[in-house]
Design a protein around this motif. Structure first.
Motif, short mmCIF file in Angstrom:
data_model
loop_
_atom_site.label_atom_id
_atom_site.label_comp_id
_atom_site.label_asym_id
_atom_site.label_seq_id
_atom_site.Cartn_x
_atom_site.Cartn_y
_atom_site.Cartn_z
N GLN A 103 7.78 5.97 4.43
CA GLN A 103 8.80 5.80 3.39
C GLN A 103 10.17 5.50 4.02
OE1 GLN A 103 8.14 5.64 0.14
NE2 GLN A 103 5.99 5.92 0.68
N GLU A 104 10.49 6.24 5.07
CA GLU A 104 11.78 6.03 5.76
C GLU A 104 11.84 4.65 6.42
OE1 GLU A 104 14.62 7.93 6.14
OE2 GLU A 104 13.82 9.28 4.63
N MET A 105 10.74 4.21 7.03
CA MET A 105 10.71 2.90 7.69
C MET A 105 10.88 1.78 6.67
SD MET A 105 10.70 1.08 10.35
CE MET A 105 10.12 1.97 11.76
N LYS A 106 10.20 1.89 5.54
CA LYS A 106 10.33 0.88 4.49
C LYS A 106 11.77 0.83 3.98
CE LYS A 106 8.48 -0.37 0.01
NZ LYS A 106 7.56 0.01 -1.06
N SER A 107 12.37 1.98 3.75
CA SER A 107 13.75 2.04 3.29
C SER A 107 14.70 1.45 4.32
CB SER A 107 14.17 3.48 2.99
OG SER A 107 13.41 4.01 1.96
N ILE A 134 0.88 -1.17 0.00
CA ILE A 134 0.00 0.00 0.00
C ILE A 134 0.91 1.21 0.00
CG2 ILE A 134 -1.73 1.30 1.29
CD1 ILE A 134 -2.57 -1.37 2.56
N PHE A 135 0.65 2.11 -0.91
CA PHE A 135 1.49 3.31 -0.98
C PHE A 135 1.03 4.29 0.09
CE2 PHE A 135 2.52 7.55 -2.54
CZ PHE A 135 3.89 7.41 -2.62
N LEU A 136 1.91 4.56 1.02
CA LEU A 136 1.66 5.54 2.06
C LEU A 136 2.62 6.70 1.84
CD1 LEU A 136 1.36 3.07 5.04
CD2 LEU A 136 -0.50 4.22 3.85
N ASN A 137 2.07 7.87 1.77
CA ASN A 137 2.84 9.02 1.35
C ASN A 137 3.58 9.72 2.48
OD1 ASN A 137 3.80 10.73 -0.60
ND2 ASN A 137 2.05 12.11 -0.51
N SER A 138 3.43 9.26 3.71
CA SER A 138 4.09 9.96 4.80
C SER A 138 5.59 9.70 4.79
CB SER A 138 3.50 9.55 6.15
OG SER A 138 3.96 8.29 6.53
#
Length: 99
Positions: free
Chosen positions: A37-41, A29-33
């Protein structure tokens, strides 16, 4: 797991791989926050840097422990900053009703 000094590199690897596999099974799921994004990276980078590396020993794990706790604290602050802004705006809208 980084805070617990009794966790070995093998235990960390086993648990992290199982969590990463369950993470990968979920529909993306694309979450724009910025936090998401930082957590996924962070998860992907940690996986490739520690788990995929050919030698992941207790010594390497102990060497990265403090740095990774610092990175996780930074991510937690990023998450809390977002929540703080939301709470701040909620209280402002409540005060407008009485003013």
């Amino acid at each position: 797991m980084f805070r617990d000094k009794n966790i070995t590199a093998k235990q960390f690897e086993k648990k992290f791989v199982s969590l990463k596999e369950s993470f990968d099974k979920k529909d993306e799921i694309f979450l724009n926050s910025e936090y998401h994004q930082e957590m996924k990276s962070y998860i992907i980078l940690l996986y490739y840097r520690l788990i995929i590396s050919e030698e992941f020993t207790d010594k390497i794990f102990d060497d990265v422990r403090e740095a990774e706790m610092s990175n996780l604290n930074r991510l937690q602050k990023l998450k809390n900053r977002t929540n703080y802004k939301k709470d701040k705006h909620k209280s402002q809208s409540r005060n407008e009703d009485f003013g």
